[in-house]
Design a protein around this motif. Structure first.
Motif, PDB file in Angstrom:
ATOM      1  N   PHE A   1      -0.636 -26.129 -41.379  1.00  0.00           N
ATOM      2  CA  PHE A   1      -0.331 -25.167 -42.422  1.00  0.00           C
ATOM      3  C   PHE A   1       0.192 -25.417 -43.512  1.00  0.00           C
ATOM      4  N   ALA A   2       1.220 -26.333 -43.232  1.00  0.00           N
ATOM      5  CA  ALA A   2       2.288 -26.655 -44.267  1.00  0.00           C
ATOM      6  C   ALA A   2       1.597 -27.756 -45.160  1.00  0.00           C
TER       7      ALA A   2
ATOM      8  N   ILE B   1      -1.088 -27.325 -46.568  1.00  0.00           N
ATOM      9  CA  ILE B   1      -1.841 -26.445 -47.840  1.00  0.00           C
ATOM     10  C   ILE B   1      -0.623 -26.436 -48.979  1.00  0.00           C
ATOM     11  N   GLU B   2      -0.893 -26.407 -49.989  1.00  0.00           N
ATOM     12  CA  GLU B   2       0.041 -26.286 -51.167  1.00  0.00           C
ATOM     13  C   GLU B   2      -0.009 -24.835 -51.600  1.00  0.00           C
ATOM     14  N   TRP B   3       0.713 -24.055 -50.631  1.00  0.00           N
ATOM     15  CA  TRP B   3       0.565 -22.564 -50.607  1.00  0.00           C
ATOM     16  C   TRP B   3       1.272 -22.063 -52.130  1.00  0.00           C
ATOM     17  N   THR B   4       2.388 -22.805 -52.563  1.00  0.00           N
ATOM     18  CA  THR B   4       3.194 -22.327 -53.758  1.00  0.00           C
ATOM     19  C   THR B   4       2.196 -22.379 -54.856  1.00  0.00           C
TER      20      THR B   4
ATOM     21  N   LEU C   1      -0.796 -19.807 -54.372  1.00  0.00           N
ATOM     22  CA  LEU C   1      -0.465 -18.354 -54.580  1.00  0.00           C
ATOM     23  C   LEU C   1       0.388 -18.015 -55.809  1.00  0.00           C
TER      24      LEU C   1
END
Lengths: 145, 264
Positions: free
Chosen positions: B22-23, B25-28, B31
């Protein structure tokens, strides 16, 4: 991850009810305790200690319910304090943090569903063993016989 | 026993593997967390400044405004701070007070300008407030004092006049914690040195104000919001040490005198 197995004897109606209650206890308190599941751990621990003189079936399921809460406490505590550090200290929101929260939420949902399922099955007198926690419970909880 | 241990390790490995996957993925970015935080701060800054605008009289005299902007721009330019992001508002109030609001709004009362003996003192005060904005102290203080959820609801609904009043009061008349004040003071000295402005007058200002008698105490808001000022002046002097700093005045002596006269 969860399997139905045969217990060493057939539990009675009262035993099944008590064993099922140990899971229900953690479910009720989990709602009040999130995000730091200390309340449900304490409630499960209280129920576990209260049933130390109970029958083997009841003690076994109280142990499994308590052990599963311990890992939940660990995972959620890390997430909780990490969030506090982001809000009040110099930590910032990173991809690793968001990934951790997602995995923690998934773990919580999985555990929640598994707990409901186990509570229902145990109430029927069916013995449900969780992956790892079931074996650990068997090691900790010894039969009266 | 061996099988139990193996199952335990499997659960731990599964948890960390899932986290690792999961880490990736560039969530910042997905989102857009920074954008939404900036937007909330921008909205909050506007809301609070509007509140002060309604309750205080803003000085819009172009000469006064441009003089203070020159001081601000010098500090910002030499420290690579985007200067339009810092918005200075001068307020007609005799109190010796200056404070930072979210999104780079800095409110300066004319009392503090009048009580600055030399322009370097005023540059020091401006640098201190800029440091609070750059170190994100304002948002941290608000989250600590009124809570993140209240801040979010404040920026998303229009029914928070009491909360806005309370928030404005927190920022204009209550202290940052000691470590934040020290951090902002030390940063202010670094800003001044980089801008070739002598930092000692800033320490002198703090010390002089601490010696003020009762006659002036009712006006010394800035000092009540910035406690332990004697101690602060001492650690600023410690930071400066025996070093000799270059001082290139930003305003001509004549302009500075004219600025003081314009406020009288």
């Amino acid at each position: 991850m969860i399997r139905i197995s045969h217990f060493s004897y057939d539990p009675g109606e009262h035993e099944a009810e008590n064993a099922s209650n140990s899971y229900l206890m953690s479910l009720i308190a989990i709602i009040a305790g999130l995000p730091l599941p200390l309340l449900n751990l304490l409630a499960t621990l209280g129920f576990y200690l209260g049933n130390q003189k109970g029958t083997y079936f009841v003690r076994w399921h109280c142990t499994q319910a308590l052990l599963s809460q311990l890992s939940l406490l660990l995972i959620n505590s890390v997430g909780f304090w990490w969030t506090i550090a982001i809000i009040f200290a110099d930590e910032s929101i990173t991809d690793r943090y968001i990934a951790y929260i997602i995995v923690a939420v998934l773990y919580n949902i999985f555990e929640f569903i598994a707990t409901i399922y186990t509570a229902i099955q145990t109430r029927k007198g069916i013995h449900v063993e969780w992956f790892f926690y079931g074996r650990l419970s068997s090691l900790i909880c010894k039969s009266d016989l | 026993m061996k099988k139990t241990l193996l199952q335990g390790i499997t659960i731990i490995v599964m948890f960390f593997s899932l986290w690792f996957i999961f880490a990736q993925i560039e969530w910042t970015k997905v989102l857009d967390t920074q954008k939404s935080t900036d937007k909330m701060e921008e909205h909050l800054g506007e809301l609070l400044w509007r509140f002060f605008q309604e309750s205080e009289r803003e000085i819009n005299n172009p000469f006064i405004v441009s003089s203070l902007d020159s001081l601000k721009e010098k500090v910002c330019f030499e420290n690579k701070i985007i200067h339009p992001s810092i918005k200075i508002h001068i307020v007609e109030n005799e109190a010796i007070n200056a404070f930072a609001l979210p999104d780079g709004h800095i409110v300066i009362y004319w009392g503090i300008i009048l009580n600055s003996m030399v322009q370097e003192e005023l540059s020091g005060i401006i640098s201190h407030e800029i440091a609070h904005t750059q170190l994100n102290h304002v948002m941290k203080k608000l989250i600590k004092e009124i809570g993140f959820s209240t801040l979010v609801s404040l920026t998303t609904s229009n029914n928070g006049s009491d909360v806005i009043k309370e928030t404005a009061k927190i920022l204009s008349s209550s202290a940052f914690d000691r470590s934040m004040e020290k951090e902002a003071d030390i940063k202010a000295v670094e800003y001044l040195v980089a801008a070739r402005i002598a930092p000692k007058p800033y320490a002198d200002f703090l010390y002089r104000i601490s010696l003020n008698d009762n006659e002036h105490l009712k006006y010394i808001n800035w000092m009540s919001t910035h406690p332990e000022y004697t101690e602060r002046s001492e650690y600023i002097l410690d930071k400066i040490g025996r070093n000799k700093y270059i001082n290139e005045p930003v305003l001509h002596a004549e302009t500075w005198n004219k600025l003081q006269a314009a406020l009288l």
